[in-house]
Design a protein around this motif. Structure first.
Motif, mmCIF file in Angstrom:
data_model
loop_
_atom_site.group_PDB
_atom_site.id
_atom_site.type_symbol
_atom_site.label_atom_id
_atom_site.label_comp_id
_atom_site.label_asym_id
_atom_site.label_seq_id
_atom_site.Cartn_x
_atom_site.Cartn_y
_atom_site.Cartn_z
ATOM 1 N N LEU A 13 49.952 0.970 -72.950
ATOM 2 C CA LEU A 13 50.702 0.740 -74.178
ATOM 3 C C LEU A 13 49.822 0.966 -75.406
ATOM 4 O O LEU A 13 50.241 1.582 -76.387
ATOM 5 C CB LEU A 13 51.258 -0.685 -74.191
ATOM 6 C CG LEU A 13 52.561 -0.915 -73.435
ATOM 7 C CD1 LEU A 13 52.822 -2.399 -73.284
ATOM 8 C CD2 LEU A 13 53.711 -0.253 -74.166
ATOM 9 N N PHE A 14 48.590 0.471 -75.339
ATOM 10 C CA PHE A 14 47.708 0.585 -76.489
ATOM 11 C C PHE A 14 47.086 1.972 -76.600
ATOM 12 O O PHE A 14 46.427 2.269 -77.597
ATOM 13 C CB PHE A 14 46.624 -0.495 -76.434
ATOM 14 C CG PHE A 14 47.141 -1.832 -76.908
ATOM 15 C CD1 PHE A 14 47.258 -2.107 -78.256
ATOM 16 C CD2 PHE A 14 47.555 -2.795 -76.003
ATOM 17 C CE1 PHE A 14 47.762 -3.318 -78.699
ATOM 18 C CE2 PHE A 14 48.044 -4.012 -76.423
ATOM 19 C CZ PHE A 14 48.154 -4.277 -77.786
ATOM 20 N N LEU A 15 47.242 2.792 -75.560
ATOM 21 C CA LEU A 15 46.813 4.187 -75.667
ATOM 22 C C LEU A 15 47.868 5.039 -76.355
ATOM 23 O O LEU A 15 47.619 6.185 -76.716
ATOM 24 C CB LEU A 15 46.537 4.762 -74.262
ATOM 25 C CG LEU A 15 45.325 4.164 -73.534
ATOM 26 C CD1 LEU A 15 45.235 4.728 -72.123
ATOM 27 C CD2 LEU A 15 44.043 4.444 -74.302
ATOM 28 N N SER A 16 49.059 4.445 -76.517
ATOM 29 C CA SER A 16 50.168 5.170 -77.135
ATOM 30 C C SER A 16 50.235 4.856 -78.631
ATOM 31 O O SER A 16 50.167 3.678 -79.025
ATOM 32 C CB SER A 16 51.484 4.765 -76.456
ATOM 33 O OG SER A 16 52.572 5.099 -77.265
ATOM 34 N N PRO A 17 50.388 5.869 -79.475
ATOM 35 C CA PRO A 17 50.542 5.590 -80.916
ATOM 36 C C PRO A 17 51.819 4.824 -81.218
ATOM 37 O O PRO A 17 51.912 4.142 -82.243
ATOM 38 C CB PRO A 17 50.563 6.984 -81.541
ATOM 39 C CG PRO A 17 50.899 7.923 -80.436
ATOM 40 C CD PRO A 17 50.386 7.314 -79.176
ATOM 41 N N LEU A 18 52.802 4.917 -80.321
ATOM 42 C CA LEU A 18 54.067 4.206 -80.543
ATOM 43 C C LEU A 18 53.841 2.704 -80.635
ATOM 44 O O LEU A 18 54.400 2.027 -81.507
ATOM 45 C CB LEU A 18 55.050 4.533 -79.410
ATOM 46 C CG LEU A 18 56.398 3.805 -79.484
ATOM 47 C CD1 LEU A 18 57.168 4.233 -80.720
ATOM 48 C CD2 LEU A 18 57.224 4.070 -78.225
ATOM 49 N N ALA A 19 53.001 2.163 -79.721
ATOM 50 C CA ALA A 19 52.759 0.720 -79.714
ATOM 51 C C ALA A 19 52.091 0.270 -81.005
ATOM 52 O O ALA A 19 52.473 -0.755 -81.603
ATOM 53 C CB ALA A 19 51.896 0.353 -78.515
ATOM 54 N N TRP A 20 51.104 1.031 -81.466
ATOM 55 C CA TRP A 20 50.417 0.669 -82.717
ATOM 56 C C TRP A 20 51.376 0.785 -83.902
ATOM 57 O O TRP A 20 51.340 -0.044 -84.821
ATOM 58 C CB TRP A 20 49.205 1.580 -82.927
ATOM 59 C CG TRP A 20 48.116 1.344 -81.927
ATOM 60 C CD1 TRP A 20 47.828 2.102 -80.834
ATOM 61 C CD2 TRP A 20 47.183 0.262 -81.919
ATOM 62 N NE1 TRP A 20 46.769 1.565 -80.134
ATOM 63 C CE2 TRP A 20 46.347 0.438 -80.783
ATOM 64 C CE3 TRP A 20 46.960 -0.834 -82.746
ATOM 65 C CZ2 TRP A 20 45.322 -0.438 -80.464
ATOM 66 C CZ3 TRP A 20 45.939 -1.717 -82.429
ATOM 67 C CH2 TRP A 20 45.134 -1.516 -81.306
ATOM 68 N N ALA A 21 52.210 1.821 -83.881
ATOM 69 C CA ALA A 21 53.184 1.987 -84.968
ATOM 70 C C ALA A 21 54.165 0.821 -84.988
ATOM 71 O O ALA A 21 54.506 0.295 -86.062
ATOM 72 C CB ALA A 21 53.929 3.312 -84.788
ATOM 73 N N ILE A 22 54.605 0.413 -83.802
ATOM 74 C CA ILE A 22 55.550 -0.709 -83.731
ATOM 75 C C ILE A 22 54.909 -1.989 -84.261
ATOM 76 O O ILE A 22 55.510 -2.726 -85.056
ATOM 77 C CB ILE A 22 56.038 -0.886 -82.282
ATOM 78 C CG1 ILE A 22 57.026 0.229 -81.933
ATOM 79 C CG2 ILE A 22 56.694 -2.247 -82.088
ATOM 80 C CD1 ILE A 22 57.445 0.243 -80.483
ATOM 81 N N LEU A 23 53.666 -2.253 -83.839
ATOM 82 C CA LEU A 23 52.982 -3.461 -84.318
ATOM 83 C C LEU A 23 52.836 -3.433 -85.836
ATOM 84 O O LEU A 23 53.065 -4.444 -86.513
ATOM 85 C CB LEU A 23 51.606 -3.574 -83.657
ATOM 86 C CG LEU A 23 51.570 -4.019 -82.195
ATOM 87 C CD1 LEU A 23 50.145 -3.971 -81.664
ATOM 88 C CD2 LEU A 23 52.142 -5.421 -82.037
#
Length: 250
Positions: A13-23
């Motif tokens: 999850l943390f390797l995905s930019p989506l997770a960081w964008a969501i946070l």
């Protein structure tokens, strides 16, 4: 093995930019709403001083922010859970999991715990907002704890539903839309239940909002805890059975 799958899911999850964008987006939106609530509280504070039994900071700032967090995350959680199984199926890696020495229960619980760890990080970041109020005043610790418990249970329920929807398709987008539809349905299911009949009482009981609101008010009731436990367990069992059916077909 469950811990291994959970750790892999959490790291991916943390390797995905989506997770960081969501946070980042969730914190930005809730930060804005948090500051708006503080501004509103400061405007009405002089009037509250003359009221007997006036609501405090926890009722007027923390509870609304946690309530808004639930609405924002209802929109966001489908994006987090959509790829859990659907992407494995689309990339043809699900077959590899079936041949590994793990059970379907291990796979589902591992993926669920991985996403749950991510959601706990999100709840921890959200909790920093009300805790920041301690720098300038006091909070009702019991109400804050009940509200955070409610938000955690709500997200755990959202994640279980999202995981199940992800097992039904190989298209993550379809899983996200289906999850949003299911969550919204559970959110508004009691809107029609206002005539007092037995069927309406059932609809009201099924409403996820009806079980979240008491926790926001600081009421930790066994019926609400049981509701969330049943909701999570039911969708995890459905996910396991769905994955097991896939394994048998292959």
């Amino acid at each position: 093995m469950i811990a291994t799958i959970a750790g892999r899911e959490f790291r991916s999850l943390f390797l995905s930019p989506l997770a960081w964008a969501i946070l980042g987006v969730v914190q930005l939106i809730l930060g804005y709403l948090f500051l708006s609530q503080i501004e509103t509280y400061l405007l009405i504070q002089p009037r509250l001083g003359g009221m007997e039994g006036a609501p405090g900071v926890t009722d007027l700032i923390v509870a609304p922010v946690l309530g808004n967090a639930a609405v924002v995350l209802l929109l966001v959680i489908p994006l987090v859970t959509m790829r859990l199984v659907a992407e494995e199926r689309r990339n043809r890696t699900l077959s590899l999991l079936f041949t590994a020495p793990v059970t379907m229960t291990d796979i589902i619980l591992g993926k669920y715990l991985g996403i749950l760890l991510f959601l706990l990080v999100m709840v921890g970041l959200i909790a920093l907002m009300p805790l920041a109020l301690l720098l300038g005043g006091s909070l009702d610790a019991g109400k804050v704890a009940a509200g955070l418990l409610g938000l955690t249970l709500l997200l755990a329920g959202f994640a279980a539903i999202g995981l199940f929807m992800s097992t039904l398709t190989e298209q993550p987008v379809v899983a996200a839309i289906s999850t949003f539809g299911a969550l919204l349905g559970l959110w508004i299911v009691d809107w029609a239940g206002r005539s007092g009949e037995a069927a309406d009482a059932l609809l009201q009981y099924l409403s996820i909002l009806r079980h979240y609101e008491p926790l926001l008010r600081g009421l930790v009731r066994s019926e609400d805890l049981a509701y969330f436990a049943l909701l999570i367990t039911a969708f995890l069992i459905l996910s396991i059975r769905r994955l097991d059916a896939d394994r048998v077909q292959e």
